[in-house]
Write a protein that holds these residues in place. Structure first.
Motif: not given
Ligand SMILES: [Zn+2]
Ligand SMILES: [Zn+2]
Length: 501
Positions: A93, A95, A97-98, A210, A232
């Motif tokens: 996804h 975000h 941090d991904h 999420h 997530d």
């Protein structure tokens, strides 16, 4: 044999980089930014690592062959690879941090993700377009400024070389010699399909619930293993049914890669509770209502729209948010997915760059609400305002009895504590009542227990979790839980005992 290694997300929340190897095939699941590793040495956004080199030296990015952008490697004085060693990156996804560290990845490596994720990344990239470190869908080497000769007075010698001089001695005025040739733009290949075959592997994406509307969980079939990766995930939002569908599909996976962000808690407060509680507060507010939440959570945007309608107010957001919502494909996609997508988007006045201004006037759906209107009739509006836009409070001058609703996680580190203190100061200054009405984007303890019971995986690899939470998972499910350290591999062979190497 299938091998899984974590190069990010081991003992930390986010920065997921999961390498899956099956014979000659190698793919990464997610290639996210590790904010924990950056924050160890730097302070965003004013003090950040300089490019790939600093990140490799400071251990913010793993030292891997055949993964990074050859042009960046060359600039660092390293010999670049001929062909990438990785077949693909698969993103769960949008975000950071991904997907954030994709900017350093060889643009020859194809990226697989949902259409939603691609659109969200593209829109974010276009709206915030700036440096080389924000190029996720393409790569263009930045300009070499030192090859410019600046404006001024010059005399030209017998070899044709220009020398700076005073006006009186000049033979040439304002010589501009520009050697710069705009660098070629290399597009990354984004494959936007829910089912793909990459060499030996089959990959399927499943939309899940999420705090980002595009979140997907994955199932990867290697030649000898079924791997389920939650990305997530949670089971207490507006899309819980979709998360449950993924669990159905993940049944009897050999390996479950699960996030463990919040599994040390029970998360029983749902998005429906957020809606009820917020509505109650808005009903009882006489002045202005301000709401701070993340726009990536589109289901929540529609929830606040709903609350505004039901309480006789209008929902106003920032120009930047409106640009995101109306960005090419996002708009179509959102319209497809959410039948109640607003036909008109109200935005507050904000000094933005001329480029964005031009953009804003381009959309007939956007209507600017003047500050004066909000000042004079605060009871008519719910304004979506993030902490970084609080200077607008000066323009709105909310009357006493106005309310700020924060829909963000509790402060969890020193930095967010300091932000929290500032938020409180703003509230005290303007006499705002403030509430935190939030539910986590991640699954809690009971849902993890339920999910594992349903899936019945042979092995569980925790990630996107503190070490403490990974140990809790081990306590719950025993020997089948393998806690990987960064760079460590888990090897799986059906019928044989698996081992760590
Ligand atoms: Zn995450
Ligand atoms: Zn996320």
């Amino acid at each position: 044999m299938t091998s899984i290694s974590l190069y990010g997300g081991a003992g930390e929340v986010g920065g997921n980089k999961i390498l899956i190897e099956d014979k000659e095939t190698k793919v990464f699941l997610d290639f996210g930014t590790s904010f924990a590793k950056i924050k160890k040495f730097y302070k965003d956004p004013f003090y950040s690592p300089r490019g790939l080199l600093d990140r490799l030296i400071m251990g913010i990015l793993p030292n891997l062959e055949g993964v990074y952008n050859p042009a960046m490697l060359k600039r660092m004085g390293k010999k670049p690879h001929e062909e990438p060693a990785i077949n693909a990156c698969i993103l769960s996804h949008s975000h950071l941090d991904h997907f954030g560290d994709l900017v350093f990845v060889d643009p020859k490596i194809p990226v697989y993700c949902s259409r939603e994720t691609y659109c969200a990344i593209k829109a974010y990239e276009d709206i915030t377009k700036s440096s080389e470190e924000r190029q996720w869908t393409y790569y263009q080497e930045s300009k070499k400024v030192d090859e410019w000769i600046p404006l001024g007075y010059y005399w030209i010698d017998e070899f044709g070389k220009a020398h700076k001089t005073t006006k009186e001695n000049a033979t040439h005025e304002r010589v501009i010699i520009q050697f710069e040739i705009p660098a070629e733009e290399i597009r990354r290949n984004f494959v936007q399909k829910s089912k793909s075959k990459i060499d030996n592997l089959e990959i399927e994406l499943f939309p899940v619930d999420h705090s980002s509307f595009d979140a997907q969980a994955l199932i990867v079939y290697t030649s000898d293993a079924k791997i389920a990766y939650t990305g997530d995930i949670r089971f207490h939002g507006f899309k819980t049914e979709e998360s449950i569908k993924f669990v159905e599909k993940a049944k009897n996976a050999d390996i479950l890669l699960t996030e463990g962000t919040k599994i040390n808690e029970e998360v029983s407060f749902t998005e429906y509770d957020v809606e009820e509680e917020t509505k109650g507060i808005v009903k009882n507010t006489k002045g202005l209502v301000l709401i701070d939440f993340s726009l990536k959570n589109l289901e929540e945007l529609l929830m606040y729209k709903r609350i505004a309608e039901e309480t006789g107010r209008e929902f106003v957001t920032s120009p930047k948010n409106a640009l995101f919502l109306l960005y090419r494909d996002i708009r179509n996609l959102v319209k497809e997915k959410f039948s109640n997508f607003p036909s008109k988007i109200l935005v507050f006045e904000k000094n933005i760059s001329t480029r964005s201004k031009r953009n804003i006037t381009k959309y007939k759906e956007i209507e600017v609400v003047e500050d004066e209107k909000i000042r004079k009739n605060p009871q008519n509006y719910i304004v979506n305002l993030s902490f970084y836009e609080f200077e607008k409070l000066v323009d709105f001058s909310p009357p006493p009895g106005s309310t700020l609703i924060i829909n963000n996680p509790e402060p969890f580190d020193e930095e967010s504590m300091l932000d929290e203190e500032k938020i409180q100061n703003w509230c005290n200054y303007f006499g705002l009542k403030n509430y935190r009405i939030h539910t986590s984007g991640h699954l809690g303890n009971s849902d993890l227990l339920w999910m594992v019971k349903e899936i019945k995986p042979k092995y569980i690899l925790p990630l996107h979790s503190s070490l403490e939470n990974a140990l809790l998972i081990k306590e719950r499910f025993g020997e089948r839980v393998k806690i990987l350290r960064e760079g460590e591999s888990f090897n799986f062979k059906p019928g044989l005992l698996s081992f760590l190497s």
